[in-house]
Design an enzyme around this catalytic site. Structure first.
Site, PDB file in Angstrom:
ATOM      1  CB  SER A  55      -0.879  -0.054   1.382  1.00 15.94           C
ATOM      2  OG  SER A  55      -1.328   1.424   1.443  1.00 15.94           O
ATOM      3  CE1 TYR A  78      -4.246  -2.333   4.985  1.00 19.38           C
ATOM      4  CE2 TYR A  78      -3.414  -0.085   4.840  1.00 19.38           C
ATOM      5  CZ  TYR A  78      -3.915  -1.301   4.342  1.00 19.38           C
ATOM      6  OH  TYR A  78      -3.981  -1.270   2.882  1.00 19.38           O
TER       7      TYR A  78
HETATM    8  P1  NAD Z   1     -11.318  -5.978  -0.004  1.00 22.00           P
HETATM    9  O1  NAD Z   1     -12.178  -5.974   1.420  1.00 22.00           O
HETATM   10  O2  NAD Z   1     -12.160  -6.039  -1.282  1.00 22.00           O
HETATM   11  O3  NAD Z   1     -10.321  -7.007   0.135  1.00 22.00           O
HETATM   12  C1  NAD Z   1      -9.757  -7.636   1.354  1.00 22.00           C
HETATM   13  C2  NAD Z   1      -9.763  -9.005   1.573  1.00 22.00           C
HETATM   14  O4  NAD Z   1      -9.042  -9.619   2.468  1.00 22.00           O
HETATM   15  C3  NAD Z   1     -11.326  -9.407   2.023  1.00 22.00           C
HETATM   16  O5  NAD Z   1     -12.017  -9.630   0.643  1.00 22.00           O
HETATM   17  C4  NAD Z   1     -11.073 -10.720   2.762  1.00 22.00           C
HETATM   18  O6  NAD Z   1     -11.425 -11.936   1.835  1.00 22.00           O
HETATM   19  C5  NAD Z   1      -9.577 -10.595   2.851  1.00 22.00           C
HETATM   20  N1  NAD Z   1      -9.373 -10.932   4.443  1.00 22.00           N
HETATM   21  C6  NAD Z   1      -9.489  -9.975   5.385  1.00 22.00           C
HETATM   22  N2  NAD Z   1      -9.256 -10.419   6.667  1.00 22.00           N
HETATM   23  C7  NAD Z   1      -9.120 -12.051   6.228  1.00 22.00           C
HETATM   24  C8  NAD Z   1      -9.029 -13.056   6.995  1.00 22.00           C
HETATM   25  N3  NAD Z   1      -8.772 -12.983   8.302  1.00 22.00           N
HETATM   26  N4  NAD Z   1      -8.708 -14.124   6.468  1.00 22.00           N
HETATM   27  C9  NAD Z   1      -8.921 -14.512   4.957  1.00 22.00           C
HETATM   28  N5  NAD Z   1      -9.017 -13.433   4.072  1.00 22.00           N
HETATM   29  C10 NAD Z   1      -9.219 -12.050   4.856  1.00 22.00           C
HETATM   30  O7  NAD Z   1     -10.416  -4.692   0.039  1.00 22.00           O
HETATM   31  P2  NAD Z   1      -9.255  -4.229  -1.080  1.00 22.00           P
HETATM   32  O8  NAD Z   1      -9.174  -2.852  -0.954  1.00 22.00           O
HETATM   33  O9  NAD Z   1      -9.555  -4.897  -2.567  1.00 22.00           O
HETATM   34  O10 NAD Z   1      -7.974  -5.060  -0.325  1.00 22.00           O
HETATM   35  C11 NAD Z   1      -7.077  -5.894  -0.831  1.00 22.00           C
HETATM   36  C12 NAD Z   1      -5.797  -5.658  -0.677  1.00 22.00           C
HETATM   37  O11 NAD Z   1      -5.394  -4.252  -1.025  1.00 22.00           O
HETATM   38  C13 NAD Z   1      -5.397  -5.340   0.868  1.00 22.00           C
HETATM   39  O12 NAD Z   1      -4.256  -5.854   1.002  1.00 22.00           O
HETATM   40  C14 NAD Z   1      -5.391  -4.056   0.971  1.00 22.00           C
HETATM   41  O13 NAD Z   1      -4.627  -3.745   2.313  1.00 22.00           O
HETATM   42  C15 NAD Z   1      -4.766  -3.492  -0.219  1.00 22.00           C
HETATM   43  N6  NAD Z   1      -5.074  -2.113  -0.379  1.00 22.00           N
HETATM   44  C16 NAD Z   1      -6.096  -1.516  -0.539  1.00 22.00           C
HETATM   45  C17 NAD Z   1      -6.363  -0.093  -1.007  1.00 22.00           C
HETATM   46  C18 NAD Z   1      -7.578   0.580  -1.099  1.00 22.00           C
HETATM   47  O14 NAD Z   1      -7.639   1.704  -1.043  1.00 22.00           O
HETATM   48  N7  NAD Z   1      -8.894  -0.353  -1.267  1.00 22.00           N
HETATM   49  C19 NAD Z   1      -5.205   0.723  -0.969  1.00 22.00           C
HETATM   50  C20 NAD Z   1      -3.903   0.052  -0.644  1.00 22.00           C
HETATM   51  C21 NAD Z   1      -3.800  -1.379  -0.352  1.00 22.00           C
END
Ligand code: NAD
Ligand code: MG
Length: 308
Positions: A200, A213
């Site tokens: 991230s 985080y």
């Molecule tokens: P999202 O909620 O769609 O995906 C996150 C997923 O993490 C969930 O769908 C879930 O299946 C999984 N997860 C959470 N806790 C879990 C557990 N205990 N066991 C198994 N799975 C678990 O959101 P997203 O934004 O698509 O996130 C995906 C990745 O992108 C993450 O690593 C997040 O940190 C990263 N990210 C997102 C953003 C943003 O702005 N959305 C920015 C930077 C990084």
């Protein structure tokens, strides 16, 4: 074939030249948008673009077999759909509560004639992490790609209010699980395999309300660069993708303070939040053979904010 292509895409896809400023409108979430963790894509308002109608495959991952964590929704779902359209078979890991989202991705993939295996399980449990790669390899007939994408993000303003449970679960899911999954996956990965870790922009520029985080994301950057060097002589490439503000269920299930949601992504040079499918080409590039000399890199996809 041409008819099938038309039915599953709109007039534009990721290869159509578009103005990146206006490709998607700004996010204006309704005041009621407040989901319990982990949040569901099928409940997200406005709907996110995970590529169902906007990602066109070009045969870049023919017959590859991928395990993707957090693959039910958001960035992971967009990556799964892109991989499927590029000709890969995929195993999806997610939390049991996210079955509806996972089944949606499965339907989209099966419409392509691909294999989509559902492997729900909580990555904060060591045994789930250790078993997942073997289960994926068995179901897919082998394993070539691991995308460690699952993440937990809960906003807490004050470190004195950060519970020990949240602290340890965030580290377990975001970084410890990556170590465990990679350790177990290596028994199945051959030269030419690829590992991608989702980090991230918080790794470089931590928000004061995301201490736990952001610390895990800095660890993921470091882990990816070290592991990339360790595995390169084995022909296994490790890279990372660092998303900026992307419209996903993570953000509306306590990932951001509610009052900040209407402004989400607007401070980026492009002036809007990204959509999950805008991340997918980065993962496709880093897993396909065309990136054979790219190792230990972190590809930032964030709408233009400079990162140190
Ligand atoms: P999202 O909620 O769609 O995906 C996150 C997923 O993490 C969930 O769908 C879930 O299946 C999984 N997860 C959470 N806790 C879990 C557990 N205990 N066991 C198994 N799975 C678990 O959101 P997203 O934004 O698509 O996130 C995906 C990745 O992108 C993450 O690593 C997040 O940190 C990263 N990210 C997102 C953003 C943003 O702005 N959305 C920015 C930077 C990084
Ligand atoms: Mg989800």
């Amino acid at each position: 074939m041409a008819d099938q292509q038309d039915a599953r895409t709109t007039a534009t896809d990721q290869l159509t030249v578009q103005d990146p400023v206006t490709r998607y409108p700004s996010i204006t979430p309704p005041a009621s948008q407040d989901q319990p963790e982990p949040g569901l894509d099928v409940e997200l308002e406005p709907t996110a673009d995970i590529g169902e109608r906007s990602y066109r495959g070009t045969g870049r991952l023919e017959c590859r077999r991928a395990l993707i964590t957090g693959a039910d929704s958001g960035i992971g779902a967009a990556v799964a759909i892109a991989f499927l359209r590029e000709g890969a078979d995929v195993a999806l890991n997610y939390l049991p509560d996210e079955q509806r989202d996972a089944e949606r991705v499965q339907r989209i993939g099966e419409a392509e004639g691909r294999t989509v295996v559902l492997l729900p399980g909580d990555l904060s449990e060591r045994s789930v992490c250790e078993q997942l790669p073997g289960q994926a390899a068995e179901a897919l007939g082998g394993l070539d790609i691991v995308v460690n994408n699952a993440g937990k993000q809960i906003s807490v303003d004050d470190i004195e209010d950060l519970s020990d449970e949240q602290l340890t679960t965030t580290f377990d899911v975001n970084i410890i699980a990556m170590f465990r999954i990679v350790k177990a996956a290596l028994a199945h990965l051959e030269p030419g395999a690829s590992i991608i870790n989702t980090t991230s922009v918080q790794a470089y520029d931590p928000s004061p309300n995301l201490l736990d985080y952001a610390a895990t994301k800095a660890a993921i950057n470091n882990f990816s660069k070290g592991l990339g060097q360790q595995l390169a002589p084995r022909g296994i490439r490790v890279n990372a993708v660092a998303p900026g503000p992307i419209w996903t269920p993570l953000q509306v299930s306590d990932g951001q303070p509610k009052e900040k949601l209407p402004e989400f992504g607007k401070s980026t040079p492009l002036g809007r939040a990204g959509q999950p499918t805008e991340l997918a080409p980065a993962y496709v590039f880093l897993t396909s053979p065309e990136s054979s000399y790219v190792v230990g890199e972190t590809l930032v996809v964030n709408g233009g904010t400079p990162m140190p």
